[in-house]
Design a protein around this motif. Structure first.
Motif, short mmCIF file in Angstrom:
data_model
loop_
_atom_site.label_atom_id
_atom_site.label_comp_id
_atom_site.label_asym_id
_atom_site.label_seq_id
_atom_site.Cartn_x
_atom_site.Cartn_y
_atom_site.Cartn_z
N THR A 50 0.80 -1.23 0.00
CA THR A 50 0.00 0.00 0.00
C THR A 50 0.83 1.27 0.00
OG1 THR A 50 -0.18 0.03 2.43
CG2 THR A 50 -1.85 -1.21 1.22
N SER A 157 -13.72 4.67 -4.17
CA SER A 157 -12.32 4.62 -3.77
C SER A 157 -11.40 4.87 -4.97
CB SER A 157 -11.99 3.26 -3.15
OG SER A 157 -10.62 3.16 -2.83
N PRO A 159 -7.58 5.59 -5.16
CA PRO A 159 -6.25 5.78 -4.55
C PRO A 159 -5.29 6.62 -5.38
CG PRO A 159 -6.93 3.49 -4.43
CD PRO A 159 -7.90 4.17 -5.33
N THR A 190 -4.90 7.34 -0.83
CA THR A 190 -4.32 6.29 0.00
C THR A 190 -4.72 4.93 -0.56
OG1 THR A 190 -4.35 5.23 2.20
CG2 THR A 190 -6.30 6.51 1.57
N GLU A 191 -3.77 4.00 -0.55
CA GLU A 191 -4.04 2.64 -1.02
C GLU A 191 -4.37 1.69 0.13
OE1 GLU A 191 -1.15 1.15 -3.81
OE2 GLU A 191 -0.76 3.15 -4.61
#
Length: 529
Positions: A50, A157, A159, A190-191
């Motif tokens: 991540t 989402s 990322p 953000t991952e």
């Protein structure tokens, strides 16, 4: 933005020409490996990394302030507000960003195992591995439920979309924005997949209590006689580990609700910490990691792809996301009766709290509101060593409403169902962090077992001079000297100083709870520094 505009924006993504909806696990795994989002491990699980965000980013989480939230949300450092106009502009940008992607992934499912209280949700991802994560963690619909499914909340989402704080009103490139009015969760920059899971938990913590359903950051299991136990605690305190008991059936490992019917799981999977995971210490979790599981930031052997759960070079917050039915000993569906035993877990890095103590009703309310633990390395961005923290209701990062709302409901339910409450310290013994040792898991399991079996209800106890807690003097399978922390320290003067310092922290933190009654106020540590 009106509802029509909101619907139009969401529909743009749902009508993407290459949208993959509720793909099978096998097809998601194919997508992940073919695009190098992750690699297949020797266990059959997918491993993904991540980047710099290896834990939640609490300073980047916002709730949109509007007519629905303005007078209900407990605004502050935890629940940061963001203007609706700022959110709408950011939503338009993210949707445009995702429209330009070659393919998107959509999961339609539920939060809440009890059909009477569940929330239909959809998760739209640009990463296939994030979509697989959602499939593992939320409740999956059957064929009929999928046909009739109409999402009441949407997670978007993105990322690879990086916010510009000066333009977009965020604190950094990352953001997690929850709009209850528009029923959208917007995640970008953000991952770390945990943001997807926890944002839906925050939504349930807002919606269900308004219908007199208590939401709880806890794990839960049920014994052979139908007795239900709850395990409250922040990340790293042992909720997942201790609820995975071969002699009890797992209801869930992290998020639950307590309705008039009993307890039900909000999720359909587990999100277990993998640090130092082994088949010997945690066989149920270890064996649950197989095909379909998502491993986050776990280091692999380059050639064999065997996971090295002891390697923390990427982060200490290594995780495994897997479906509940990967475990053999579960309740299906994830619904059970009213709790008989409630356990508050704390990882006390000062090494001064007793490893187990029985709480009165007033002490239970005090420690629930306090929510003390030591924040462990890796669970949040920037945390590299244990830090003392007080998180109301053992989950304030996920609670939009004032802590008193949840505490009042818990107290009423403890009274109504005569539940026994214990405080269990899974942290350090014989000294503080760096000097003492982490409590042996075998000892903690023995203490929890004794509590669940009723063996501590009549056992001899001693009152702790500083914390005022009733500490049992004997627990089967645990050395007596471990039970009284002062006796486990070589230097008792240093113990006294450390314990009094922690007691002062309790008193200082509790000053913010100005509306609790005197009995609860006086149920904290005896020592007044």
């Amino acid at each position: 933005m009106n509802m029509m505009e909101r619907t139009s924006l969401v529909n743009k993504l749902c009508n993407h020409p290459n949208l993959h909806e509720n793909l099978s696990t096998a097809r998601l795994v194919e997508k992940i490996t073919s695009t190098n989002e992750g690699v297949l491990t020797s266990t059959g699980a997918i491993r993904a990394t991540t980047g710099k965000y290896t834990g939640r980013s609490p300073k980047d989480k916002f709730i949109i302030r509007d007519e629905l939230t303005s007078n209900l949300v407990d605004w502050g450092l935890v629940n940061q507000s963001l203007d609706e106009s700022v959110f709408v502009k950011l939503l338009h940008k993210v949707v445009a960003h995702l429209e330009g992607k070659s393919e998107l992934f959509r999961f339609k499912g539920f939060a809440g195992a009890d059909p009477d209280y569940r929330l239909p949700i959809q998760v739209i991802n640009e990463f296939a591995w994030h979509n697989l994560f959602a499939k593992q963690l939320f409740i999956r619909p059957d064929e009929k439920e999928l046909i009739d499914h109409e999402a009441e909340f949407t997670v978007i989402s993105a990322p690879t979309f990086k916010a510009n704080p000066e333009v977009d009103g965020t604190n950094s490139e990352a953001f997690v924005c929850v709009s209850f009015k528009h029923r959208i969760i917007l995640i970008g920059g953000t991952e770390y997949a945990g943001e997807i899971k926890k944002s839906i938990f925050s939504v349930m913590n807002f919606l269900l209590p308004q219908n007199d359903i208590l939401t709880m950051h806890c794990s839960a299991n049920v014994g052979q006689e139908g007795d239900v136990a709850l395990f409250f605690g922040l990340s790293g305190t042992g909720k997942t580990t201790l609820s995975a008991d071969p002699y009890r059936k797992l209801i869930g490992d992290d998020e639950h609700a307590w309705s008039p019917h009993g307890v039900f799981n909000i999720e359909g999977g587990c999100y277990a910490k993998c640090i130092n995971l082994s088949a010997e210490k945690e066989p149920q979790i270890y064996n649950a990691i197989r095909f379909g599981t998502v491993l986050e930031n776990v280091v692999l052997d380059e050639d064999t792809r065997v996971p090295d759960y002891s390697d923390t070079s990427l982060t200490e917050n290594t995780r495994a996301a897997y479906q509940l039915d990967n475990m053999d000993n579960i309740v299906e569906p994830s619904v059970a009766g009213h709790p008989n035993t409630i356990i508050f877990l704390t990882a006390d890095a000062s090494g001064t709290l007793p490893p187990i103590s029985k709480l009165s009703k007033e002490q239970a309310m005090y420690h629930f509101l306090s929510g003390y633990t030591s924040k462990l390395a890796g669970t949040e961005r920037g945390v590299t060593k244990p830090e003392s923290t007080f998180s109301a209701c053992f989950g304030s990062p996920f609670l939009p409403l004032p802590p008193a709302t949840y505490a009042k409901m818990l107290g009423e339910k403890i009274d109504q169902h005569q539940a026994n409450v214990f405080l269990v310290n899974t942290g350090w013994t014989g000294g503080s962090f760096g000097e003492g040792k982490r409590m042996k898991l075998s000892y903690t399991r023995a203490m929890v077992h004794a509590a669940l079996e009723g063996e501590l209800n009549k056992t001899e106890t001693i009152k702790d001079d500083i914390f005022g807690l009733a500490v049992p003097l004997h627990v089967p399978g645990v050395p007596d000297e471990v039970l009284v922390p002062r006796e486990a320290w070589k230097d008792t003067d240093r113990y006294d100083a450390a314990a009094k310092e922690l007691a002062n922290k309790f008193h200082k933190n509790f000053k913010k709870f100005t509306h609790v009654n005197r009995e609860i106020m006086m149920a904290g540590p005896v020592y007044q520094g």
